[in-house]
Design an enzyme around this catalytic site. Sequence first.
Site: not given
Length: 426
Positions: A84, A138
């Site tokens: 991510c 993130h």
Amino acid sequence: MPTPGSGRGFLWLGLVLSSVCVALGCETQANSTTDALNILLIIVDDLRPSLGCYGDKLVRSPNIDQLASHSLLFQNAFAQQAVCAPSRVSFLTGRRPDTTRLYDFNSYWRVHAGNFSTIPQYFKENGYVTMSVGKVFHPGITSNHTDDSPYSWSFPPYHPSSEKYENTKRKIRQSYFASVSYLDTQVGRLLSALDDLQLANSTIVAFTSDHGWALGEHGEWAKYSNFDVATHVPLMFYVPGRTASLPEAGEKLFPYLDPFDSASELMEPGRQSMDLVELVSLFPTLAGLAGLQVPPRCPVPSFHVELCREGKNLLKHFRFRDLEEDPYLPGNPRELIAYSQYPRPADFPQWNSDKPSLKDIKIMGYSIRTIDYRYTVWVGFNPDEFLANFSDIHAGELYFVDSDPLQDHNMYNDSQGGDLFQLLMP
């Protein structure tokens, strides 16, 4: 929503599955009075192209398929790292992981690598109001615990309450890979809000994922690799008046569709491109579609340059004149390459093999995907100097797309692997 005297409108919403349509309705009314195109970027976690519009016959995704029917859909889009934080920082800055120097979850690129501009920051600096809902950057150190606010956003990013967010994540794990019903429902409600607010004719919609996910392929139930199942992602752009005709007054372009309605029909994508493209192309492409100056290509090295991009501009794919009879855009596919990479701490599996911290990275797997094959070479890596040693080869992989689409048969030892090294540097 224009700033005073700017004359430009901009709607920015990053959507992971917990996004709330109310936020869209509350913040966009002023945009309908401007002529500039809004931008709605929908980012999904861990979604490979297991969707109806990508040919999956089992998945029911009518709302995403409906978006695809009005969009330009890229059949071969790839992330630059299948995890991510590195992937999101990469495509939001338009730079590859070796430039952001983020391969894990433990640093903030503005301090660790360079004070790079981001997509929303660039729009904000060009007179747009930028907003974030849910997971865009993130969360945590990689976004300075603020989702890169205030650099990227005009308002503090909206996040669901921690309890609601955790409940949502549990629902996602339980259901969305099986039927994509939860994802498709949320996307459908978000897009139908564009119709309700009369914004469908003034909003560019981009839909993608940060990376894919293996569902048992190669013995894995995870991402964390360079295989297609981990790097291949959906990517589509709806551009009013280009990928679809402008909706008539009162016409609903994105009416909500019940994914559990058995009467719903499969909708074919609008236009498609088979060309290989990369997520680092999001930055220049969105800028170009909105009429902003496309950031220049980055020099090498580019750590000192705040605004530049390493991805190609995909704007040529949206020029549809004289192409009305051919749904697939022409090109020279054998000249196109998509690059990905993944770090490892050792040659053999150990407790941190999938998510090594920077200090523990000893090997980097550099991978190129062409229309014919995927080639990966694992080489020594110095985490202190961020240098790969291509003379220190630990292993290699070579898979041919036509004969081995699932990438189960490694032909590296039967090939002249070294001859491909020159292609490994983007």
